[in-house]
Structure formats: C-alpha cells, structure tokens
Design a protein around this motif. Sequence first.
Motif, PDB file in Angstrom:
ATOM      1  N   ALA A 176      -5.828  43.188 -84.166  1.00  0.00           N
ATOM      2  CA  ALA A 176      -7.038  44.220 -83.853  1.00  0.00           C
ATOM      3  C   ALA A 176      -8.063  43.374 -83.238  1.00  0.00           C
ATOM      4  CB  ALA A 176      -7.447  44.586 -85.382  1.00  0.00           C
ATOM      5  N   ILE A 177      -8.091  42.197 -83.245  1.00  0.00           N
ATOM      6  CA  ILE A 177      -9.345  41.698 -82.571  1.00  0.00           C
ATOM      7  C   ILE A 177      -9.204  41.683 -80.797  1.00  0.00           C
ATOM      8  CG2 ILE A 177     -10.504  39.280 -82.208  1.00  0.00           C
ATOM      9  CD1 ILE A 177      -9.852  38.766 -85.265  1.00  0.00           C
ATOM     10  N   VAL A 178      -7.994  41.081 -80.589  1.00  0.00           N
ATOM     11  CA  VAL A 178      -7.857  41.201 -79.195  1.00  0.00           C
ATOM     12  C   VAL A 178      -7.856  42.506 -78.421  1.00  0.00           C
ATOM     13  CG1 VAL A 178      -6.101  38.980 -79.251  1.00  0.00           C
ATOM     14  CG2 VAL A 178      -4.923  41.099 -79.244  1.00  0.00           C
ATOM     15  N   ARG A 179      -7.855  43.568 -79.086  1.00  0.00           N
ATOM     16  CA  ARG A 179      -7.972  44.817 -78.580  1.00  0.00           C
ATOM     17  C   ARG A 179      -9.345  45.336 -78.414  1.00  0.00           C
ATOM     18  NH1 ARG A 179      -3.206  47.841 -82.365  1.00  0.00           N
ATOM     19  NH2 ARG A 179      -1.506  46.701 -81.188  1.00  0.00           N
ATOM     20  N   GLN A 180     -10.294  44.553 -79.004  1.00  0.00           N
ATOM     21  CA  GLN A 180     -11.634  44.955 -78.966  1.00  0.00           C
ATOM     22  C   GLN A 180     -12.469  43.918 -78.258  1.00  0.00           C
ATOM     23  OE1 GLN A 180     -13.100  46.243 -83.155  1.00  0.00           O
ATOM     24  NE2 GLN A 180     -10.956  46.136 -83.936  1.00  0.00           N
ATOM     25  N   VAL A 181     -11.995  42.948 -77.953  1.00  0.00           N
ATOM     26  CA  VAL A 181     -12.803  42.026 -76.991  1.00  0.00           C
ATOM     27  C   VAL A 181     -12.213  41.923 -75.487  1.00  0.00           C
ATOM     28  CG1 VAL A 181     -13.715  40.888 -79.006  1.00  0.00           C
ATOM     29  CG2 VAL A 181     -11.586  39.974 -77.648  1.00  0.00           C
ATOM     30  N   GLY A 182     -13.241  41.321 -74.616  1.00  0.00           N
ATOM     31  CA  GLY A 182     -12.762  41.327 -73.311  1.00  0.00           C
ATOM     32  C   GLY A 182     -12.268  39.966 -72.906  1.00  0.00           C
ATOM     33  N   VAL A 183     -12.811  38.793 -73.550  1.00  0.00           N
ATOM     34  CA  VAL A 183     -12.557  37.670 -73.301  1.00  0.00           C
ATOM     35  C   VAL A 183     -11.131  37.033 -73.929  1.00  0.00           C
ATOM     36  CG1 VAL A 183     -13.585  36.632 -75.414  1.00  0.00           C
ATOM     37  CG2 VAL A 183     -13.522  35.363 -73.280  1.00  0.00           C
ATOM     38  N   PRO A 184     -10.284  36.286 -73.438  1.00  0.00           N
ATOM     39  CA  PRO A 184      -9.166  35.913 -73.910  1.00  0.00           C
ATOM     40  C   PRO A 184      -9.008  35.148 -75.033  1.00  0.00           C
ATOM     41  CG  PRO A 184      -9.305  34.797 -71.675  1.00  0.00           C
ATOM     42  CD  PRO A 184     -10.545  35.996 -71.907  1.00  0.00           C
ATOM     43  N   ILE A 185      -8.232  35.462 -75.718  1.00  0.00           N
ATOM     44  CA  ILE A 185      -8.335  34.701 -77.335  1.00  0.00           C
ATOM     45  C   ILE A 185      -7.269  33.738 -77.676  1.00  0.00           C
ATOM     46  CG2 ILE A 185      -7.945  34.965 -79.843  1.00  0.00           C
ATOM     47  CD1 ILE A 185     -10.792  36.019 -78.519  1.00  0.00           C
ATOM     48  N   VAL A 186      -7.463  32.471 -77.830  1.00  0.00           N
ATOM     49  CA  VAL A 186      -6.781  31.498 -78.239  1.00  0.00           C
ATOM     50  C   VAL A 186      -6.541  31.313 -79.840  1.00  0.00           C
ATOM     51  CG1 VAL A 186      -6.131  28.945 -78.162  1.00  0.00           C
ATOM     52  CG2 VAL A 186      -7.391  30.066 -76.190  1.00  0.00           C
ATOM     53  N   ALA A 187      -5.152  31.397 -80.146  1.00  0.00           N
ATOM     54  CA  ALA A 187      -5.040  31.191 -81.391  1.00  0.00           C
ATOM     55  C   ALA A 187      -4.617  29.758 -81.829  1.00  0.00           C
ATOM     56  CB  ALA A 187      -3.867  31.890 -82.009  1.00  0.00           C
ATOM     57  N   ASP A 188      -5.417  29.217 -82.970  1.00  0.00           N
ATOM     58  CA  ASP A 188      -5.377  27.890 -83.355  1.00  0.00           C
ATOM     59  C   ASP A 188      -4.494  27.835 -84.524  1.00  0.00           C
ATOM     60  OD1 ASP A 188      -6.973  25.258 -82.862  1.00  0.00           O
ATOM     61  OD2 ASP A 188      -7.079  25.538 -85.191  1.00  0.00           O
ATOM     62  N   ILE A 189      -3.400  26.926 -84.329  1.00  0.00           N
ATOM     63  CA  ILE A 189      -2.403  26.820 -85.251  1.00  0.00           C
ATOM     64  C   ILE A 189      -2.133  25.539 -85.865  1.00  0.00           C
ATOM     65  CG2 ILE A 189       0.060  27.276 -85.485  1.00  0.00           C
ATOM     66  CD1 ILE A 189      -1.564  29.753 -84.866  1.00  0.00           C
ATOM     67  N   HIS A 190      -2.106  25.205 -87.250  1.00  0.00           N
ATOM     68  CA  HIS A 190      -1.942  24.059 -87.779  1.00  0.00           C
ATOM     69  C   HIS A 190      -0.746  24.234 -88.804  1.00  0.00           C
ATOM     70  CE1 HIS A 190      -5.146  21.661 -85.831  1.00  0.00           C
ATOM     71  NE2 HIS A 190      -5.740  22.671 -85.815  1.00  0.00           N
ATOM     72  N   PHE A 191       0.204  23.296 -88.884  1.00  0.00           N
ATOM     73  CA  PHE A 191       1.061  23.205 -90.275  1.00  0.00           C
ATOM     74  C   PHE A 191       2.080  24.348 -89.965  1.00  0.00           C
ATOM     75  CE2 PHE A 191      -2.874  21.119 -91.766  1.00  0.00           C
ATOM     76  CZ  PHE A 191      -2.590  20.051 -91.630  1.00  0.00           C
ATOM     77  N   HIS A 192       1.751  25.571 -89.850  1.00  0.00           N
ATOM     78  CA  HIS A 192       2.614  26.806 -89.971  1.00  0.00           C
ATOM     79  C   HIS A 192       2.858  27.478 -88.676  1.00  0.00           C
ATOM     80  CE1 HIS A 192       1.908  26.658 -94.334  1.00  0.00           C
ATOM     81  NE2 HIS A 192       0.429  26.707 -94.111  1.00  0.00           N
ATOM     82  N   TYR A 193       4.044  27.146 -88.343  1.00  0.00           N
ATOM     83  CA  TYR A 193       4.691  27.413 -86.965  1.00  0.00           C
ATOM     84  C   TYR A 193       5.113  28.672 -87.037  1.00  0.00           C
ATOM     85  CZ  TYR A 193       9.603  28.037 -88.329  1.00  0.00           C
ATOM     86  OH  TYR A 193      10.885  28.778 -89.119  1.00  0.00           O
ATOM     87  N   LYS A 194       5.368  29.525 -87.918  1.00  0.00           N
ATOM     88  CA  LYS A 194       5.399  30.780 -87.831  1.00  0.00           C
ATOM     89  C   LYS A 194       4.242  31.493 -87.439  1.00  0.00           C
ATOM     90  CE  LYS A 194       9.283  31.227 -91.032  1.00  0.00           C
ATOM     91  NZ  LYS A 194       9.810  31.847 -92.593  1.00  0.00           N
ATOM     92  N   ARG A 195       2.974  31.092 -87.911  1.00  0.00           N
ATOM     93  CA  ARG A 195       1.563  31.695 -87.333  1.00  0.00           C
ATOM     94  C   ARG A 195       1.523  31.668 -85.920  1.00  0.00           C
ATOM     95  NH1 ARG A 195       2.182  31.466 -92.450  1.00  0.00           N
ATOM     96  NH2 ARG A 195       3.330  33.175 -91.741  1.00  0.00           N
ATOM     97  N   ALA A 196       2.125  30.634 -85.442  1.00  0.00           N
ATOM     98  CA  ALA A 196       2.032  30.630 -83.929  1.00  0.00           C
ATOM     99  C   ALA A 196       2.944  32.033 -83.294  1.00  0.00           C
ATOM    100  CB  ALA A 196       2.572  29.089 -83.370  1.00  0.00           C
ATOM    101  N   ILE A 197       4.173  32.046 -83.850  1.00  0.00           N
ATOM    102  CA  ILE A 197       4.977  33.081 -83.522  1.00  0.00           C
ATOM    103  C   ILE A 197       4.357  34.450 -83.614  1.00  0.00           C
ATOM    104  CG2 ILE A 197       7.321  34.315 -83.614  1.00  0.00           C
ATOM    105  CD1 ILE A 197       8.159  31.467 -84.641  1.00  0.00           C
ATOM    106  N   GLU A 198       3.672  34.635 -84.813  1.00  0.00           N
ATOM    107  CA  GLU A 198       3.010  35.899 -85.202  1.00  0.00           C
ATOM    108  C   GLU A 198       1.850  35.933 -84.010  1.00  0.00           C
ATOM    109  OE1 GLU A 198       3.948  35.379 -90.013  1.00  0.00           O
ATOM    110  OE2 GLU A 198       1.841  35.321 -89.211  1.00  0.00           O
ATOM    111  N   ALA A 199       1.261  34.899 -83.838  1.00  0.00           N
ATOM    112  CA  ALA A 199       0.002  35.188 -82.939  1.00  0.00           C
ATOM    113  C   ALA A 199       0.305  35.671 -81.625  1.00  0.00           C
ATOM    114  CB  ALA A 199      -0.736  33.843 -82.958  1.00  0.00           C
ATOM    115  N   ALA A 200       1.617  35.132 -81.242  1.00  0.00           N
ATOM    116  CA  ALA A 200       1.943  35.453 -79.921  1.00  0.00           C
ATOM    117  C   ALA A 200       2.209  36.995 -79.877  1.00  0.00           C
ATOM    118  CB  ALA A 200       3.037  34.485 -79.440  1.00  0.00           C
ATOM    119  N   GLU A 201       3.103  37.339 -80.791  1.00  0.00           N
ATOM    120  CA  GLU A 201       3.439  38.561 -81.065  1.00  0.00           C
ATOM    121  C   GLU A 201       2.042  39.588 -80.985  1.00  0.00           C
ATOM    122  OE1 GLU A 201       5.762  38.658 -84.451  1.00  0.00           O
ATOM    123  OE2 GLU A 201       7.523  38.162 -83.550  1.00  0.00           O
ATOM    124  N   ALA A 202       0.938  39.149 -81.626  1.00  0.00           N
ATOM    125  CA  ALA A 202      -0.069  39.947 -81.769  1.00  0.00           C
ATOM    126  C   ALA A 202      -1.104  39.961 -80.634  1.00  0.00           C
ATOM    127  CB  ALA A 202      -1.007  39.262 -83.058  1.00  0.00           C
ATOM    128  N   GLY A 203      -0.785  39.317 -79.367  1.00  0.00           N
ATOM    129  CA  GLY A 203      -1.404  39.424 -78.043  1.00  0.00           C
ATOM    130  C   GLY A 203      -2.382  38.237 -77.913  1.00  0.00           C
TER     131      GLY A 203
END
Length: 382
Positions: free
Chosen positions: A76-103
Amino acid sequence: MSVRPYRQITRRKSRQIFVGPVPVGGDAPVTVQSMTNTITADVAGTVAQVKRLEEAGADIVRVSCPDEEATAGLRAIVRQVGVPIVADIHFHYKRAIEAAEAGAACLRINPGNIGSQERVREVVKAAKDYGCSMRIGVNAGSLDKHLLEKYGEPNPEAMVESALEHAKVLEDNDFREFKISVKASDVYLAVAAYEALAEACDYPLHLGITEAGGTRVGTVKSSIGMGWLLKKGIGDTIRVSLSADPVEEIKVGFDILKSLDLRHRGVRIVSCPSCARQGFDVIKTVEILEERLAHIGTPVSLSILGCVVNGPGEARETDIGITGGGTLANEGSANKVYISGVADHNIGNAEMIDHVVALVEKKAAEIEAAKTADSAEKPAAE
C-alpha cells in the motif's frame, strides 16, 4: 583542465543501476537517501514520513520489513508515494520475496544474516521477476563467522572479502543490478573498506558511516568519512545515519554534497561566525533565514556577513548578499544588498529578513523560469 584544479573531483567509473526510475552510478548525480523509523505496518504513518522525506529532497527512501505485516503494508505504501522504496531485509529471506512482489524498487540484504546461498538465489529470482535492484549491505557489526575467525576482528580486508563473496553469488546467478555498501561506525575502518572495494570492483557504492550517533556527532562523523571518500570520487549514493528525525539525514546529506560542489539543492548560505563589528545579529538572522527559506529547492547562493571586512568579497561570489554597514549600536542602518555580486541598495535591520526572503524567492523563480524556457527550446532545436 579546470580553472580551479584544487576543486576538481574525478568520479570513480562505476556501472549504472536503477532504483525504480532513479539512476545510481555511472554519470548520474550522487543520490541522497534516508530510512523511515515508523512501523511499516502503519501505512498512514509511514506514508506521511516518506512524504516529508520527499519534500526535503530524498531521492530514495528505505523502509524496514521485519515481518509479514510490514511487507503487506509495503504494497500500500509504494502506491501512495512518488519516491522509490527500498525494502530493508534481515534474517528472513521470505520477506525479501514478499517485498519484491509488493513493489519495492530495491532490496537491501545483508547476505551474512539472510541464510544459505540457496535462499539468496531465491531472493535473486524474485528481484529478477519483479524488476528490483539490490544492495549488498556489509556491516562491520555483522560479518560472516568464517571471516571473523579468519581475520580475528572486523577489518577492511574482511569487509571487502565479504562484499565480493556475496557479489559473486549474485553474479553466478546472472544478476548484476546491485550496489554495495561496507559500513562501519568507525570512520577509519569504513573509509579504508570503501577505498579497497572501489579498487576491487566497478559496482556502484552506497556510502554511510553506520550508527554515527546523534545529530551533532553523527553529522561530524558522516561529514568526515563520506567527505573523505567523495573528494576522492568514491560514492554513488549516500545515507547519513543519525539518531534524529530522518529529515535531518536528508538535510545533512545535501549539505555534504553542496560543500563539495557535487550537487546543489536549496539555498546555500555563506555566513560569518559574527563578532563585535557586526551591523546586525548574524546568528539570529541566519537561524531565521534557514527556517524561512527551507521550502526552496532551487539552488540559490546567499551570503550573510556582519561587516565589510569579508562581506563584499563573499557577496561577489553569491547570487544575493547582505553586508552589515554599521554596528549593533546604531542598528546597522546601512546594510548593503548585493545582487549577482554587485552592490545594489541599502536596507535597514527591521526590514532586512523579509527583504532577503523576497529576493531569494524572486531569484529562485527566475532560475526555474529559465530552466522551463530552456527545456522548451531544446525539443524545437532538435
């Protein structure tokens, strides 16, 4: 050859990647980043903070994604802002996959704590599938165990070896859309690691002195470390890490780049520390002007000098200048106003601040109008 070779910075040649639409590396300007400190699952709060960072000039913003609620909020966040968003991932690789899918536009991973190489490969696949770039984030405080055993402590060699090991994992998976950081809280360690890494590869480098401290100490440490590297042409994107409002990180980041003439945003104020010769209260004047001119993003230079010792000389080098013409005792009735380096008119203390704000706003509008006209002429000429 520059007419002022002592000011020349030759940027290190690096390959270019993209974080969303923002180029990093190559001949792109050095970008300025910050990171939110809101709970990412709090979409409204995080969006509000990201927008404040955008207004301050942030090119890229990072958000932490420690759990599924965070990556769900990220969508929801990436759809409401104009600046590119970096997802900060530690320990849980599945969070990285989910973040990529989320935009997410980029995934920041520390391969040393994300798990096996197989898990890293799965993250790479997600980045490819969803068009994300990545950042390999090596920190002195979380080096791989085998490197700590090999070197005995975090040192530049260990940090560079870690970075190159993880870069090879990405390269072996035919992925090269990444940048690298080798951060440490120790300025000497961070600088030495970045210098060695700059020699060892051509990937764009994200600079930072991690855990730098509060606003004052953190600004000093970051300015020394990143200024040292940037002067040598090393660095493609920066984050000033402060225990403070993230907006302060953006302000300090641009101030570092402005000081080195690498990038300009907003009003650059040249001012004296003040003394008994001042014709007006320089410190208070600068404090008020910094606040009242904070909304201007156009590069404008302004000199505020309390007396005629250095005032006229500094005014010759700025778009607008004020030089004190009297003393505090006679209220500086003859403060001189300079326009484009030329003495133009006088102004009294009572009217001075409002007058300067109006002059700077006018100059900024003129600069923006000239840019617009120039942009309109170029397509016609082509």
